[in-house]
Design a protein around this motif. Structure first.
Motif, PDB file in Angstrom:
ATOM      1  N   SER A   1       0.406  -1.578   0.073  1.00 42.36           N
ATOM      2  CA  SER A   1      -0.381   0.181  -0.040  1.00 42.36           C
ATOM      3  C   SER A   1       1.330   1.160   0.206  1.00 42.36           C
ATOM      4  N   SER A   2       0.411   2.248  -0.810  1.00 42.13           N
ATOM      5  CA  SER A   2       1.083   3.650  -0.297  1.00 42.13           C
ATOM      6  C   SER A   2       1.015   4.544   0.907  1.00 42.13           C
ATOM      7  N   HIS A   3      -0.401   3.558   2.138  1.00 37.19           N
ATOM      8  CA  HIS A   3      -0.047   4.579   2.656  1.00 37.19           C
ATOM      9  C   HIS A   3       1.138   3.896   4.335  1.00 37.19           C
ATOM     10  N   LEU A   4       1.771   4.441   4.901  1.00 38.68           N
ATOM     11  CA  LEU A   4       2.308   3.632   5.846  1.00 38.68           C
ATOM     12  C   LEU A   4       1.547   3.401   6.587  1.00 38.68           C
ATOM     13  N   LEU A   5       0.867   3.838   7.243  1.00 36.48           N
ATOM     14  CA  LEU A   5       0.040   3.260   8.198  1.00 36.48           C
ATOM     15  C   LEU A   5      -0.988   2.151   8.229  1.00 36.48           C
ATOM     16  N   LEU A   6      -1.287   2.209   6.838  1.00 40.14           N
ATOM     17  CA  LEU A   6      -1.650   0.677   6.526  1.00 40.14           C
ATOM     18  C   LEU A   6      -0.493  -0.648   6.472  1.00 40.14           C
ATOM     19  N   ARG A   7       0.619   0.153   5.524  1.00 41.46           N
ATOM     20  CA  ARG A   7       1.283  -1.010   5.654  1.00 41.46           C
ATOM     21  C   ARG A   7       1.519  -1.280   7.371  1.00 41.46           C
ATOM     22  N   ARG A   8       1.992  -0.565   8.556  1.00 39.55           N
ATOM     23  CA  ARG A   8       2.798  -0.387   9.522  1.00 39.55           C
ATOM     24  C   ARG A   8       1.240  -1.537  10.448  1.00 39.55           C
ATOM     25  N   ALA A   9       0.194  -1.209  10.346  1.00 39.16           N
ATOM     26  CA  ALA A   9      -1.114  -2.298  10.384  1.00 39.16           C
ATOM     27  C   ALA A   9      -0.654  -3.999   9.910  1.00 39.16           C
ATOM     28  N   ALA A  10      -0.441  -3.928   8.794  1.00 38.25           N
ATOM     29  CA  ALA A  10      -0.474  -5.051   8.036  1.00 38.25           C
ATOM     30  C   ALA A  10       0.037  -5.599   8.501  1.00 38.25           C
ATOM     31  N   VAL A  11       1.936  -5.541   8.877  1.00 37.71           N
ATOM     32  CA  VAL A  11       2.781  -5.741   9.184  1.00 37.71           C
ATOM     33  C   VAL A  11       2.793  -6.437  11.269  1.00 37.71           C
ATOM     34  N   ALA A  12       2.325  -5.634  11.654  1.00 32.80           N
ATOM     35  CA  ALA A  12       2.159  -5.535  13.067  1.00 32.80           C
ATOM     36  C   ALA A  12       0.868  -6.746  12.872  1.00 32.80           C
ATOM     37  N   CYS A  13       0.653  -7.219  12.571  1.00 27.99           N
ATOM     38  CA  CYS A  13      -0.951  -7.502  12.383  1.00 27.99           C
ATOM     39  C   CYS A  13       0.396  -9.552  12.320  1.00 27.99           C
TER      40      CYS A  13
END
Length: 1996
Positions: free
Chosen positions: A1077-1089
């Motif tokens: 994703s181009s959105h950092l927050l979404l990448r962060r959430a995905a990796v955290a999950c």
């Protein structure tokens, strides 16, 4: 919900449920249908298709909500594409009719929108099948577009996008219509519509050529217009459109170009268009040319930020290779932007433009280019800087003034310089040590170029150059010291140039600030150099007025920077600093007054700058050297600080007198003062509170400030969770650095170095690339607010009240914009104060203070500015927290309740609903429990107010806060809240993203509240769970990335509480998609999950991710395009990867994560990726070994590509060719032929380091998994059995190759990791033998590789830490005994010899680059390596001496097999070490001496030598300690070995020692040789020297063994114990330890203490060995003493026997008695292994009666212990013996009883043989001779024998007793003790019975042994003893032997028994007396006869 899971809608069930639940039921059915249609059987679907179509089309007109219509459309389209398509046109017509309908009521809208959505879905799914009807559909949509409201417009545009997508080029006829209709909507008021248009046009430009040819300029202008007043979402969408269109115009897509003859745009045209937007905003070139040239009018910031993003999209779309080829052009264009006058109209605007340009460069160069390309880019940047600098120099040197525009050029050039230098710095820093080619290339002259900018006329450029130098030095630490020296030298040479003084001092300060990032530091002397330069500058400042200002600033800047070096350096300069600080400020008020009268405006400016500088240096001191802040130092600091405070009040009059230009300098003084006060404890300046508070309050209430400056701290003081209200989540996007510019507070995001030069040496705030302090005006207010928060808790209530009232007054008096600014600052200060109160746990104060505060806060809850409302809510919560009284909280809550019930306006409803949330947040569920019901009911009502999304957002946010804080108390409200959340999710338009974000937050909070209950199966819980899952599904499908991120965290929570109910097969693929994703927050959430999932279910996660890759080929693109702004992933257009834009290849998810590590810069994200990969590795690496090793190898292979020479000779080519075939499609190499323009980036150095660490982890995991991983023969057979078996040893060549690649890389971190991996490989594989060549190990074939990997680490320019590590690997390699070739051994050995020469070079070697402790580390590592090699060499030598014969025989055998063997002769290693021993032993002793001194407690610090030790300097003593701690143990062991083998005879005369030592060490040689510096040198004799050495070794050992730290490696403990053991082998040491008995006692008690904390058996065995040595030493010594006494033959014989412990009376003194200490320790070991020996243990209730079998190690330990126990009596006098013997005999007999257990093979276990030996030793003691002890001795021996007899009684319960051992014990007593002792009748009977039992035993082995023992008893010299036995036992024997004739022996053992019996008879016959000789003769004949018969039979 289960009823909804059917193919057709269950209409009966639907009819039965309530109206409210129906939408959820329908949605759940559609979700089920969506999953099931794809998997269902086609015929089933066709059967029910008619009914299904009816049901679905029926739903269109039932007003479905947004998520429902989306799913409905998707299902209908899917149904037609799977089933028959007959009725599709009917359905399409139905939808078109609905769209044409003129009904505009709100009620009909959802139906219309559903129809629009269906049309879009049909075309997207079926495309050209519906081709004939599309013109009508498009016209229909466009017509209704004109009249639709915003929601309709968005939906129609989205449908049009889908139509275009489905039809592709076939829709060409409608393209222009769509373009004309859509473009006007790009400037729509609704942001959602703008986004939809941008997406629609983005789809259109794929096919519509006119958009990027004829209409290109118009599209650009439209985009610029669309960016005006846009929000973040619009900027992202529009910039994507603009960037993509521009990229397509430059390089059109092949297919479209083929069809039409297209004129392509040139790069210049495209860039020119983009620049227009950047420089002129939306109003660009539509005006006449004349207006364009006018500079007036500012650029709209939103447009500039949007265009900046578009530049990045443009380059990313074109790809990395394009950028590489066109970088020079692009760079000059981008730098021109920032030199344009339009971009730099004001200073803040200039900073903004610079930020934008830096962002463009960072986002492209930083992530699209690989390391090689980045080095090339750095060269280009360097040339650009050089070119600019030449132009500047031309203007500066142009004295005639020919160049009129010179000044403007210089002003413009500074901004270009800043951008270029910052990017260059960032590039070098990210390249780290891989950037070394840049520095080493002389033609480029990077350093010269950068240094030349230090003389630039503009301060900003000078600072940027200094920063760039700091980056280079941090990346390449070996440059740090030379840089510093060069700058110091230039500073001295160019003292007369103001720019030089300023520039070079900036550079030096920056470099000093970078030292903390370089672990090896800088030489200590550099501190002195800096101080002297700074002093000189300050001293000479007054001499020349042209330079005063610069010199003053420079001097203080350098001193401030010096402080960052920390206490170890500053300590030496502190007195001088305190003096300097005191002298800067006037001493008294009188001086202050006099000063005011004197100076002119210039002197005042210099004075103020000087004082600001001094305060800044103080602040740096307090921040970086807290250890030096004693009360005395604080008191001395307070003198100048108090002066500064007094001076503050006089400044306004000075400014009045000398002009306003002093305001900035005065503000700087205030800023520095506030900064330092905030760091000091407030108690120290209590006296000045009044004056200080007056200043602070005036500062942030803007009393003397006409500008409306606002503080930047408000957001950080508000709660992080409120980001959804504040919009501060923008701080968490990839565009943070440019989006900051658009925040509402003053100068937000305009941070720049020139605002505060001191930031050049401070630590960079986390997450920023370059420090960016805000402008002075804002910084001062920020500092005043922060200090106010520190001081407020310490102020009296009276003053608090005054201030709060004053605040209210200030707010009242200000008007308009100013009021907002004042209010913002005041609120920030109040929040800061309340936070301070909470941290200090103090209260707000009495009623009137609360009232005043409350009035202030409540007033702001109705403020129209949302940020203020947010702050007021936060303040209210904090107040409730600090007041902490229920009545106060109730009053506040009630006030908000009343307000919310009556208020109708949005502002007060939002403010007061937040107030409720904040109250609950800070008081917690317990404190606000009674208001819970009211709060929830009010907020639930507000959340349903569909007319105002803002009210919904705030009330839902507050609700989430309440759910979070109430915890389990909220359980009763879960159902109503959940049903409201679902209803809103199904009805709120998706464009209200904030509402959806808050709904997501609420959902997450509810899941947490219900918690683990969610696993339950009850009806209510099931309903709650399915509601949560539906909620997650809706939010997951939302278009906004923040909402999706919330959905992921909800699912993560659900997975934590109820893992069975989260469907990973759909969750994991969606997470994988979000990774791009181009959105950092979404990448962060995905990796955290993923991190959480990988912890439990790594295998499933990887499997589901791979399924995504497999499906990618066979599914059509599912409509989610890859986003061009994904850093580094370029928008690949090959079909293989289009699926959802995620690039998963055969390397799986792991490969993608490794790839992300190269692109991501966010720390949190990278650490989560590391963790995720770590979890996957732990659970999967052993099973999928090849896969993981391949991954690591691919990543590490980038190392060899980077280095110029191929590392491993010939084999490289074929291997690399093979590798290319193999890797053609992995994610690390270029992406195959189809797409040459977008190479993926080769892994960067940090990723390679991580891969090398992974390699070490894989080796460790395999070690714990299976022995076969380290056994080639086992591995091969396992592979044959099952080819899937994958074992590490089979990959050894790969492991070595990877370690080699890493160890020889440019990057130092990677070299370290590579050497570590190499060491691990050697340790683990050293003993693995090669099955094909017996006697060899498999590592032998890699000798050359290991040597080659180590060699570079010993070159001259290698940093110390790497050389130290390499020494460690060398010693491991030599010590592993792998090296079989003498030449290879010599090569590695020579490396160590060369290092040894370095060690002898002494302390003061000239070319020192690093801190002295780095040299210490390196030298000690060399000595440690030599010590380890020497220890191994001695071990080999010792082994060779003990078994010389076999070795020779072996080699003969081998010769027969294959030629001659290159076996190393066993002494070859020691012969290599021997020549160095004289030097080594001296250096080892010196190192031990240092270590001994350094381990002294702090109170003996005065005893340390003043000029350091042999290897450390006094300044670096703290860091040196660590290095000594790592290396002393092997050195100690080596010294002990050396002393033992030769050392005690080697004395070295001090002259020799001094001659062998370098000069710098001579002064410390006296210390090393234990002499007082003043004594004449030759006073020590050899025994004295030896004594000192003994004391040194014993001292170090005892000090360490007393209390080894738990983290100490076990090797240190074993080395230390082995050293002691070795030492005590030598007679010299034994005498020493025996003479001074207390040393022995001390050693024993220390080892006892060691055993209490360390229990590995290896340690215990070593301890027993040392104890034995000590006891033996004492024995020898005592024996010696006794012998000398005997020789002298003194008259009183008795004294001879009184020698030994216990003396006359037998008392042993604990603490002084060696025997007592030894017994204590031995008893401890025995009880540890045989707990039932201790009566305490066996009586305890937890005691287990079953005695476990002793392990082999325990058995050895027990045996050793028993042996030592039996030696102890010999150390005692007779009376002493009597004291200890009862204990010892008890223990020995008990051990015998416990361990004498029969074994299968009749082996005697070590403890048994030890106890038997011990019995013998003790029974034969010469104790019976003395009268005093005779009686005691007799009873002791008797009771011992009685015990043995009792123990040998066969017991039923016990495991089979070993009768032989018991009989042996009895026999031992009979042999050794006198008759009168054991001739007692009862004992005699007992013994005889035991023998009888044995003779009658059914076990022939027992019989045989019994005969043997009887033989010895019968032969006893003492007839009185043997006769009774003969009488009792002989007849039985004869009977037994008679029986043999009838019962022939069947086995050897039985035969043996008979033979032994006959032997006994023979002996008896011989013993028989003459008178019986005839009878006996007959017996003898009989025996012989039988014997012969027997013999014959057995033989036959």
């Amino acid at each position: 919900m289960e009823l909804a899971h059917s193919l057709l809608l269950n209409e009966e069930a639907l009819a039965q449920i309530t109206e409210a639940k129906r939408p959820v039921f329908i949605f759940e059915w559609l979700r089920f249908l969506d999953k099931v249609l794809v998997a269902a059987n086609k015929t089933d679907v066709k059967e029910k298709q008619k009914k299904l179509v009816e049901q679905l089309t029926g739903l269109i007109s039932s007003s479905p909500g947004p998520p429902t219509r989306k799913l409905l459309a998707k299902n209908l389209a899917a149904l037609y594409s799977i089933g028959d398509t007959f009725t599709v046109f009917q359905t399409l017509d139905k939808c078109n009719d609905i769209i044409k309908n003129k009904d505009d009521t709100a009620a009909y809208l959802p139906t219309k929108l559903a129809a629009v959505a269906c049309v879009g879905a049909f075309y997207e799914k079926m495309g050209r099948m519906l081709g004939s009807s599309f013109p009508e559909t498009v016209n229909n949509l466009l017509k209704s577009l004109k009249s639709a409201e915003s929601q309709g417009r968005s939906e129609i545009l989205m449908s049009l996008q889908k139509v275009l997508n489905g039809l592709g080029g076939a829709a060409a006829s409608c393209h222009r219509d769509i373009y004309k209709n859509a473009r006007s909507l790009l400037t729509d008021r609704s942001m959602a519509v703008r986004c939809a248009v941008a997406k629609c046009l983005l789809e259109l430009q794929n096919e519509a050529v006119f958009m990027w040819t004829a209409e290109l300029e118009n599209v650009a202008t439209l985009c610029f217009k669309a960016l005006e007043n846009s929000n973040y979402g619009v900027r992202v969408a529009v910039s994507k459109l603009l960037g993509t269109v521009m990229a397509t115009a430059l390089i059109p897509k092949q297919a479209t170009v083929m069809r039409q003859n297209v004129k392509r745009a040139t790069l210049e045209e495209v860039l020119e268009l983009m620049a227009t937007g950047f420089l002129r905003g939306g109003s660009g070139f539509l005006k006449s040319g004349g207006e364009m040239l006018k500079v007036g009018g500012s650029v709209n910031r939103e447009v500039r930020v949007g265009v900046t993003q578009a530049y990045v999209v443009f380059v990313t779309t074109l790809g990395g290779q394009w950028l590489e080829r066109n970088f020079a052009t692009f760079l000059s264009h981008v730098l021109d932007l920032v030199s344009h006058p339009r971009a730099t109209q004001t200073h803040v605007e200039a900073v903004y433009s610079r930020r934008c340009v830096s962002f463009i460069l960072r986002a492209t160069v930083g992530s699209l280019l690989g390391e090689k390309a980045q080095i090339a880019a750095a060269k280009d940047i360097c040339q650009a800087i050089g070119k600019q600098m030449k132009a500047v120099e031309a203007v500066v040197n142009d004295t005639n003034g020919e160049n009129k525009s010179g000044a403007a050029d210089i002003a413009a050039s500074q901004h270009v310089m800043v951008c270029a230098l910052q990017e260059l710095g960032s590039l070098v820093q990210s390249l780290n040590a891989t950037a070394s080619p840049l520095i080493q290339e002389p033609s480029l002259g990077l350093l010269e170029t950068v240094t030349s900018v230090l003389l630039h006329p503009s301060m900003a450029a000078r600072l940027a150059a200094a920063w760039c130098l700091r980056c280079v030095a941090v990346a390449l630490p070996f440059q740090l010291t030379p840089f510093l020296d060069r700058c110091a030298e230039r500073l001295n040479n160019l003292k007369t140039s103001p720019e030089a003084v300023s520039g070079y001092s900036f550079a030096m300060a920056a470099l000093l600030g970078g030292v903390h990032q370089c672990p090896l530091g800088i030489p200590h002397a550099k501190g002195k150099m800096v101080v002297s330069i700074a002093e000189d500058l300050l001293r000479t400042a007054a001499q020349n007025s042209r330079l005063s200002l610069q010199r003053t600033q420079a001097g203080w800047l350098l001193l401030g920077a010096l402080m960052t070096l920390g206490p170890s350096v500053v300590r030496y300069h502190l007195p001088k600093m305190l003096l300097l600080w005191r002298n800067v400020f006037p001493r008294s008020l009188k001086e202050l007054e006099a000063e005011k009268a004197r100076g002119d405006s210039f002197t005042w400016q210099v004075t103020l700058e000087g004082r600001a500088g001094a305060l800044c240096a103080m602040r740096s001191f307090v921040a970086h050297c807290p250890e030096l802040l004693t009360e005395d130092v604080i008191r001395k600091l307070m003198t100048p600080i108090e002066c500064a405070m007094t001076m503050m009040s006089h400044i306004p009059s000075v400014i009045k007198a000398h002009g306003a230009h002093l305001k900035a300098s005065a503000a700087m003084v205030r800023l520095r003062l506030y900064d330092i006060l905030a760091l000091l404890p407030p108690k120290t300046y209590e006296g000045s509170f009044n004056a200080l508070l007056r200043e602070l309050v005036a500062e942030f209430t803007l009393t003397d400030n006409s500008a409306n400056t606002t503080t930047s701290l408000l957001r950080s003081l508000c709660h992080y969770d409120d980001s959804v209200l504040l919009g501060s989540w923008l701080q968490e996007t990839d565009h943070k650095s440019i989006e900051d510019q658009l925040q509402p507070n003053s100068a937000s995001g305009s941070g720049a170095l020139e605002h505060d030069p001191s930031s050049i040496y401070l630590r960079i705030p986390a997450g920023e690339a370059v420090p960016g302090p805000l402008p002075l005006g804002v910084s001062v207010i920020d500092a005043s607010v922060a200090l106010f928060g520190v001081v407020f808790p310490h102020v009296s209530y009276k003053h608090r009240l005054q201030m709060l009232d004053h605040f209210a007054e200030c707010v009242k008096q200000a008007k308009g914009v100013r009021q907002q600014a004042v209010q913002l600052n005041i609120f920030t200060a109040v929040l800061s104060a309340l936070k301070g109160l909470a941290e200090n746990k103090s209260t707000l104060g009495p009623e009137e203070v609360r009232k005043s505060a409350l009035t202030l806060v409540m007033g702001a809850l109705d403020n129209p500015n949302p940020i203020l409302r947010c702050a007021a809510g936060e303040a209210l919560g904090r107040m409730a927290q600090v007041v902490g009284e229920a009545t106060f909280i109730a009053r506040m809550a009630q006030f908000s309740f009343d307000k919310l019930k009556s208020a109708r306006d949005v502002v007060s409803r939002t403010g007061h609903s937040l107030a409720l949330g904040c109250l609950h947040r800070y008081v917690g569920g317990i404190g606000s429990g009674q208001h819970l019901k009211t709060s929830v009911s009010i907020l639930l009502a507000l959340a349903q107010d569909g007319t105002s999304p803002e009210v919904q957002t705030w009330s839902l946010h507050s609700l989430a806060l309440i759910v979070d804080s109430s915890g389990p108390m909220y359980r009763g409200y879960v159902e109503p809240t959940l049903s409201l959340v679902l209803t809103l999710l199904l009805t709120v338009p998706p464009s209200h993203t904030e509402v959806h974000q808050c709904l997501g937050r609420c959902l997450g909070a509810i899941i947490t509240t219900v918690g683990p209950e969610l696993q339950g199966n009850g009806a209510t819980i099931s309903t709650i769970r399915s509601s949560c899952l539906v909620g997650c599904a809706i939010t997951q499908d939302h278009s906004d990335s923040l909402v999706q991120a919330a959905a992921i965290s909800c699912l993560q929570q659900l997975h934590m509480f109820a893992p069975r109910h989260v469907n990973l097969s759909s969750l994991v693929p969606s997470l994988c998609v979000h990774l791009c994703s181009s959105h950092l927050l979404l990448r962060r959430a995905a990796v955290a999950c993923l991190r959480q999932l990988a912890q439990r279910e790594a295998a499933e996660v990887c499997e589901y991710a791979m399924s995504l890759a497999k499906n990618a080929g066979n599914k059509e693109n599912s409509g989610v395009n890859i986003n061009p702004f994904t850093p580094g992933v370029g928008s690949r257009r090959d079909s293989h990867c289009q699926h959802q834009g995620v690039n998963i290849t055969e390397t799986g998810l792991e490969g993608v994560l490794f790839g992300m590590l190269d692109r991501e810069t966010d720390r949190k994200l990278c650490s989560d990726i590391h963790d995720t990969l770590g979890h996957m590795l732990s659970s999967l690496a052993v099973e999928k070994l090849s896969h993981w090793l391949m991954l690591c190898k691919d990543v590490l292979a980038a190392s060899s590509d980077m280095s110029t020479a191929a590392p491993l000779g010939g084999g490289k080519d074929e291997e690399s060719e093979k590798k290319d075939e193999m890797d053609d499609d992995t994610m690390f190499t270029t992406l195959g032929e189809e797409d040459k323009s977008k190479p993926s980036v080769a892994p960067r150095w940090a990723t390679r380091v991580f891969a090398a660490d992974c390699l070490c982890r894989i080796i460790m995991l395999c070690e714990n998994a299976n022995k076969a991983h380290f056994d080639l023969a086992m591995a091969r057979s396992a592979k044959l059995r099952n080819p899937k078996n994958d074992l590490l040893v089979l990959h050894l060549s790969d492991l070595i190759r990877m370690a080699f690649m890493a160890a020889t890389d440019h990057s130092n971190q990677l070299r370290m990791a590579g050497l570590q991996a190499l060491e691990d490989i050697i340790k683990k594989f050293a003993k693995v033998s090669e099955p094909e060549f017996p006697g060899h190990v498999i590592l032998e074939q890699y000798q050359a590789n290991v040597g080659a990997a180590l060699r570079p680490a010993f070159s001259q320019d290698t940093p110390s830490d790497i050389t130290a590590k390499a020494c460690q690997v060398c010693s491991t390699w030599i010590g592993s005994e792998v090296v079989s070739d003498l030449n290879d051994l010599r090569r590695v050995h020579n490396l160590l010899v060369s290092s040894l020469d370095k060690v002898q070079a002494g302390k003061g070697s000239s070319s020192q680059l690093y801190q002295e402790s780095a040299t210490t580390m390196e030298k000690l590592a060399v000595l440690k390596a030599w010590a380890e090699v020497y220890v191994v060499a001695m071990k080999i030598k010792k082994e060779a001496e003990t078994k010389p014969k076999r070795a020779i025989k072996n080699t003969d055998d081998d010769d027969e097999d294959f030629g001659t063997v290159d076996e190393l002769p066993p002494d070859s290693l020691i012969t290599l070490v021997q020549p160095e021993l004289p030097t080594l032993s001296r250096l080892w002793l010196a190192a031990l001496k240092d270590y001994a001194l350094l381990t002294l407690p702090a109170e003996f610090a005065s005893q340390l030598p003043p000029d350091g030790g042999a290897f450390y300097t006094p300044e670096t003593i703290d860091t040196a300690r660590l290095h000594y701690r790592n290396s002393w143990a092997p050195i100690l062991h080596a010294v002990a070995l050396w002393l033992n083998s030769a050392g005690f005879n080697a004395s070295e005369s001090p002259e020799e020692a001094a001659a062998a030592m370098p000069n710098s060490q001579k002064r410390s040689s006296s210390i090393m040789l234990n002499q007082a510096p003043g004594t004449p040198p030759t006073t020590k004799s050899l025994p004295e020297i030896n004594k000192d050495r003994m004391h040194l070794i014993l001292g170090v050992s005892i000090q360490f063994l007393c209390s080894p730290r738990p983290e100490e490696p076990v090797e240190h403990v074993t080395s230390c114990l082995q050293a002691l053991h070795t030492l005590l082998d030598s007679p010299c040491a034994r005498i020493h330890i025996a003479e001074d008995q207390l040393i022995g006692v001390e050693l024993l008690s220390v080892m006892h203490r060691l055993l209490l904390t360390w229990d590995p058996p290896s340690v215990q065995l070593l301890v027993t060995g040392v104890v034995q040595q000590i006891v033996r030493a004492a024995q020898d010594y005592l024996q010696e003493k006794r012998n000398t006494l005997n020789e002298d033959d003194i008259k009183e014989k008795e004294t001879n026997l009184v020698l030994g412990e216990g003396g006359e009376n037998g008392g042993l003194v604990p603490g002084k008695s060696l025997v007592f200490a030894a017994m204590e320790l031995l008893m401890f070991i025995l009880v540890r292994h045989m707990p039932h020996l201790s009566p305490k243990m066996s009586d305890s209730p937890s005691h287990v009666s079953a005695k476990p079998q002793l392990s082999e190690e325990s058995a050895r330990l027990v045996a050793a212990t028993v042996t030592i126990l039996s030696d102890l009596p010999s150390l005692c006098s007779p009376s002493g013996c009597m004291t200890i013997l009862p204990t010892i005999l008890f223990l020995i007999t008990r051990v015998l009883k416990e361990t004498a257990v029969k074994s299968v093979d009749n082996q005697v276990s070590p403890p048994v043989s030890a106890t038997l030996q011990a019995i013998k030793t003790i029974v034969t003691l010469p104790m019976a001779k003395t009268k005093e002890t005779h009686k005691q001795w007799t009873s002791l021996i008797r009771s011992t024998l009685a015990s043995v007899l009792e123990y040998s009684q066969p017991e039923g319960t016990k495991s089979v007793l070993d009768e032989v051992s018991m009989l042996t014990a009895i026999a031992l007593f009979l042999w050794s003790a006198s008759t009168e002792i054991i001739g007692v009748q009862s004992l005699q009977n007992g013994c005889i019975n035991r023998f009888k039992n044995a003779l009658n035993s059914c076990d022939p082995w027992v019989q045989a042994k019994c005969y043997q023992l009887l033989l010895s008893v019968f032969q006893h010299t003492n007839r009185a003893l043997s006769t009774p036995y003969i009488h009792s036992l002989a007849p039985i024997m004869v009977e037994k032997l008679k029986a043999v004739e009838g019962n022939r022996p069947n086995s050897n053992t039985e035969l043996l028994a008979v033979q032994e019996g006959i032997k006994v008879l023979e002996t008896l016959v011989a013993l028989g007396e003459e008178q019986n000789s005839k009878y006996l003769f007959f017996c003898r004949t009989l025996i012989m006869l039988r014997y012969n018969i027997l013999h014959q039979k057995c033989c036959s």
